[in-house]
Design an enzyme around this catalytic site. Structure first.
Site, PDB file in Angstrom:
ATOM      1  N   GLY A  46       0.837  -1.194   0.000  1.00 12.43           N
ATOM      2  CA  GLY A  46       0.000   0.000   0.000  1.00 12.43           C
ATOM      3  C   GLY A  46       0.872   1.244   0.000  1.00 12.43           C
ATOM      4  N   GLN A  51       2.886   9.913   1.797  1.00  8.95           N
ATOM      5  CA  GLN A  51       4.233   9.326   1.923  1.00  8.95           C
ATOM      6  C   GLN A  51       5.189   9.782   0.823  1.00  8.95           C
ATOM      7  OE1 GLN A  51       2.384   5.236   2.440  1.00  8.95           O
ATOM      8  NE2 GLN A  51       4.272   4.986   3.606  1.00  8.95           N
ATOM      9  N   LEU A  92       6.444   1.688   4.863  1.00 11.70           N
ATOM     10  CA  LEU A  92       7.574   2.108   4.027  1.00 11.70           C
ATOM     11  C   LEU A  92       8.206   3.403   4.551  1.00 11.70           C
ATOM     12  CD1 LEU A  92       6.078   1.281   0.513  1.00 11.70           C
ATOM     13  CD2 LEU A  92       7.799  -0.016   1.786  1.00 11.70           C
ATOM     14  N   HIS A 133      -4.642   1.706   7.693  1.00 11.06           N
ATOM     15  CA  HIS A 133      -3.260   2.194   7.778  1.00 11.06           C
ATOM     16  C   HIS A 133      -3.050   3.366   6.809  1.00 11.06           C
ATOM     17  CE1 HIS A 133       1.263   1.246   7.987  1.00 11.06           C
ATOM     18  NE2 HIS A 133       1.181   2.037   6.931  1.00 11.06           N
ATOM     19  N   GLU A 134      -3.575   3.222   5.588  1.00 10.98           N
ATOM     20  CA  GLU A 134      -3.363   4.266   4.568  1.00 10.98           C
ATOM     21  C   GLU A 134      -4.206   5.515   4.854  1.00 10.98           C
ATOM     22  OE1 GLU A 134      -0.881   3.675   2.976  1.00 10.98           O
ATOM     23  OE2 GLU A 134      -0.786   1.505   2.918  1.00 10.98           O
TER      24      GLU A 134
END
Ligand code: GNR
Ligand code: NI
Length: 167
Positions: A46, A51, A92, A133-134
């Site tokens: 994802g 990010q 990430l 999470h995203e």
């Protein structure tokens, strides 16, 4: 296509709140393609626009082995959530850190696809975890901030040490 730079915790830009997407033109299409390439190269399952330092409400997910099932969520809203699921998460933007996080087990999300067409989706398991999470990223939240203060402080210390080493 291009690989994009992924911000690393504790970069303060990871705390920005993303704004609504209103234009579904070529610029957005290019960003989606570049984010997909970046996510696959990482590799990750994802990626939120936050990010890659683009503060718009867009995230992508691909849970397939073959990297051929890209899911795009634009302006996502969680309509309902219930139950609890604990899963080990990584990010990430927080390389090398994996921790168990409690999330809602079942969610229904409303979003738009890359053409702007609205859809509703009910998700459970890893997909439900990943969407939450995203969406947290779009709201300026990173998964390590859900941990106890003790665990969180240890992780931040470790990340700062790593960053010094790599300078
Ligand atoms: O690649 C990723 N794996 C992952 C594993 C468990 C829970 C969430 C994730 S998302 C993460 C990629 C990422 O950082 N997305 O923001
Ligand atoms: Ni993440």
């Amino acid at each position: 296509m291009a690989l994009l730079n992924i911000l690393h915790y504790p970069d303060e830009r990871l705390h920005k709140i993303a704004s609504q997407v209103r234009e579904f033109g070529p610029e957005l299409q290019q960003l989606i393609d570049d984010m997909a390439e970046t996510m696959y190269a990482a590799p990750g399952i994802g990626l939120a626009a936050t990010q890659v330092d683009r503060h718009i409400r867009m995230l992508i997910i691909d849970l397939s082995e073959e990297k051929n099932a890209l899911q795009v969520f634009i302006n996502p809203e969680i309509l309902s959530m219930d139950g609890e699921i604990v899963g080990e998460e990584g990010c990430l933007s927080v390389p090398g850190i994996y921790e168990e996080i409690t999330r809602a087990a079942h969610i229904t999300v409303r979003a738009q696809d890359r053409q702007g067409k609205p859809f509703d989706l009910t998700a459970e398991g890893l997909l439900a975890i990943c969407i939450q999470h995203e969406i947290d990223h779009l709201n300026g939240k990173v998964f390590v901030e859900k941990l106890s203060r003790l665990k969180f402080n240890r992780i931040v210390q470790k990340l700062k040490k790593e960053q010094k080493k790599n300078m």
